[in-house]
Design a protein around this motif. Sequence first.
Motif, mmCIF file in Angstrom:
data_model
loop_
_atom_site.group_PDB
_atom_site.id
_atom_site.type_symbol
_atom_site.label_atom_id
_atom_site.label_comp_id
_atom_site.label_asym_id
_atom_site.label_seq_id
_atom_site.Cartn_x
_atom_site.Cartn_y
_atom_site.Cartn_z
ATOM 1 N N ALA A 189 46.359 -16.546 -48.805
ATOM 2 C CA ALA A 189 45.869 -15.168 -48.577
ATOM 3 C C ALA A 189 44.197 -15.164 -49.457
ATOM 4 O O ALA A 189 43.714 -14.456 -48.546
ATOM 5 C CB ALA A 189 46.541 -14.622 -48.676
ATOM 6 N N THR A 190 44.528 -14.936 -50.760
ATOM 7 C CA THR A 190 42.617 -14.499 -51.113
ATOM 8 C C THR A 190 41.693 -16.140 -51.228
ATOM 9 O O THR A 190 40.949 -15.382 -51.221
ATOM 10 C CB THR A 190 43.806 -14.927 -52.760
ATOM 11 O OG1 THR A 190 43.996 -14.047 -53.144
ATOM 12 C CG2 THR A 190 41.982 -14.721 -53.824
ATOM 13 N N HIS A 191 42.406 -17.190 -50.798
ATOM 14 C CA HIS A 191 41.235 -17.465 -49.939
ATOM 15 C C HIS A 191 40.565 -17.282 -48.995
ATOM 16 O O HIS A 191 39.832 -17.751 -48.716
ATOM 17 C CB HIS A 191 42.231 -19.280 -50.495
ATOM 18 C CG HIS A 191 41.134 -20.218 -49.651
ATOM 19 N ND1 HIS A 191 39.473 -20.448 -49.866
ATOM 20 C CD2 HIS A 191 40.824 -21.909 -48.659
ATOM 21 C CE1 HIS A 191 39.485 -21.725 -49.580
ATOM 22 N NE2 HIS A 191 40.364 -22.158 -48.612
ATOM 23 N N PHE A 192 41.245 -17.134 -48.071
ATOM 24 C CA PHE A 192 41.293 -17.095 -46.436
ATOM 25 C C PHE A 192 40.338 -15.365 -47.003
ATOM 26 O O PHE A 192 39.429 -15.178 -46.170
ATOM 27 C CB PHE A 192 42.186 -16.142 -46.150
ATOM 28 C CG PHE A 192 42.922 -16.043 -44.712
ATOM 29 C CD1 PHE A 192 42.975 -16.713 -43.295
ATOM 30 C CD2 PHE A 192 42.403 -14.306 -43.855
ATOM 31 C CE1 PHE A 192 41.956 -16.064 -41.679
ATOM 32 C CE2 PHE A 192 42.109 -13.880 -43.148
ATOM 33 C CZ PHE A 192 42.069 -14.429 -42.164
ATOM 34 N N ALA A 193 40.907 -14.861 -47.225
ATOM 35 C CA ALA A 193 39.890 -13.173 -47.675
ATOM 36 C C ALA A 193 38.424 -13.664 -48.245
ATOM 37 O O ALA A 193 37.551 -13.082 -47.320
ATOM 38 C CB ALA A 193 40.537 -12.244 -48.413
ATOM 39 N N GLN A 194 38.792 -14.136 -49.681
ATOM 40 C CA GLN A 194 37.386 -15.036 -49.920
ATOM 41 C C GLN A 194 36.587 -15.479 -49.416
ATOM 42 O O GLN A 194 35.538 -15.132 -48.432
ATOM 43 C CB GLN A 194 37.502 -15.914 -51.185
ATOM 44 C CG GLN A 194 37.987 -15.690 -52.347
ATOM 45 C CD GLN A 194 38.020 -15.934 -53.367
ATOM 46 O OE1 GLN A 194 38.937 -16.841 -53.366
ATOM 47 N NE2 GLN A 194 37.345 -16.046 -54.662
ATOM 48 N N SER A 195 36.947 -16.149 -48.028
ATOM 49 C CA SER A 195 36.465 -17.230 -47.106
ATOM 50 C C SER A 195 36.033 -16.661 -46.139
ATOM 51 O O SER A 195 34.886 -16.573 -45.974
ATOM 52 C CB SER A 195 36.952 -17.788 -46.706
ATOM 53 O OG SER A 195 37.502 -19.265 -47.677
ATOM 54 N N ILE A 198 35.401 -10.437 -47.573
ATOM 55 C CA ILE A 198 35.977 -10.007 -48.026
ATOM 56 C C ILE A 198 36.161 -9.556 -49.404
ATOM 57 O O ILE A 198 37.007 -10.650 -50.717
ATOM 58 C CB ILE A 198 37.674 -9.576 -47.464
ATOM 59 C CG1 ILE A 198 37.585 -9.701 -46.062
ATOM 60 C CG2 ILE A 198 38.383 -8.446 -48.164
ATOM 61 C CD1 ILE A 198 38.981 -9.285 -45.254
ATOM 62 N N PRO A 199 35.462 -8.246 -49.650
ATOM 63 C CA PRO A 199 35.649 -7.974 -51.996
ATOM 64 C C PRO A 199 37.193 -8.326 -52.237
ATOM 65 O O PRO A 199 38.097 -7.726 -51.729
ATOM 66 C CB PRO A 199 35.062 -6.926 -51.488
ATOM 67 C CG PRO A 199 33.841 -6.915 -50.693
ATOM 68 C CD PRO A 199 35.335 -7.542 -49.299
ATOM 69 N N LEU A 200 37.105 -8.889 -52.996
ATOM 70 C CA LEU A 200 38.366 -9.218 -53.374
ATOM 71 C C LEU A 200 39.391 -8.162 -54.659
ATOM 72 O O LEU A 200 40.674 -7.600 -54.506
ATOM 73 C CB LEU A 200 38.522 -10.307 -54.448
ATOM 74 C CG LEU A 200 38.516 -12.110 -54.010
ATOM 75 C CD1 LEU A 200 39.159 -13.181 -55.601
ATOM 76 C CD2 LEU A 200 39.636 -11.742 -53.282
ATOM 77 N N ALA A 201 37.969 -6.885 -54.649
ATOM 78 C CA ALA A 201 39.312 -5.689 -55.789
ATOM 79 C C ALA A 201 39.953 -5.023 -54.075
ATOM 80 O O ALA A 201 40.270 -3.983 -54.319
ATOM 81 C CB ALA A 201 37.932 -5.074 -55.961
#
Length: 296
Positions: A189-195, A198-201
């Motif tokens: 999910a983090t990889h998806f958001a980064q790609s 989406i700011p990870l914070a």
Amino acid sequence: MHANVGFIGLGVMGTPMALNLAHAGMPLMVWSRSSTQYDTLREAGASVVSSPEELASKCPTILLMLANEGAIDDVLGRRTSKFNDLVSGHLIVNMSTTSAEYSQGLAIEINAHNGHYVEAPVSGSRKPAEAGQLVMMLAGSEEHVVAVRDLLQPLYRESILCGDVPNALTMKLAVNLFLITMVTGLAEATHFAQSHGIPLAKFSHALNAGPMASDVSRIKIEKLATQDFSVQAAITDVLKNSRLVAESARSIGIASPLLDICHALYGETEALGLGAQDMIAVIRALEHRTPDGTPS
């Protein structure tokens, strides 16, 4: 006051567990094949012995927190003449994660040599170990399970009685299956958001405010957001645990498709040279599978 208790295995998990026992005033004797923590343990009140044989000569109860089945066999001298000296008249408490079949076989051999055996695997990583907030699963004869549960209170916040050996190890593998798939899903999910930019914070805030948040997810998303891959549960250890779960599933003919995918990803992560990093480094395998092959 308890009789002397022996502790063998001072790795990422074993060292804080031994420290908590020593800080609680337990008369603890420790030995490890490769420890760099002896001075810290001495300062906490533990005694250091020179060999497993010396430890067994002084401690009726021996706690094992070792990396794998081979390490247990080696330390106990299994299938050698020293095995009897190490286990006869002793209560051996296996806190390591092994296959259920291995644990059951070890219990049979220890009992045949006039020893006693309790399974006591724990759920939790380095931080819960340091805080004495592990979850402990126990299996064996009622008398010895109760004694071990009382003895090890400084280590856990919950203890679960699982019945006969190897039920505690089977329970641990089921817990590990959920943990591995959950953390791998968080990494994906983090990889998806980064790609998607989406700011990870903000992504962390959304996850931590929602109904899926847990102690594990909060810690792991923070590590992902800050690229802190310092080890709590190492890739190599998670790969071993996923293999144990997969083999257990195959042994009774059940499917474990999510676990099987995770097992492949942790293998790929280790192959990237990241075996000593925290399990969240599995995100690197996901990035490696992405067409351009570069971290987002």
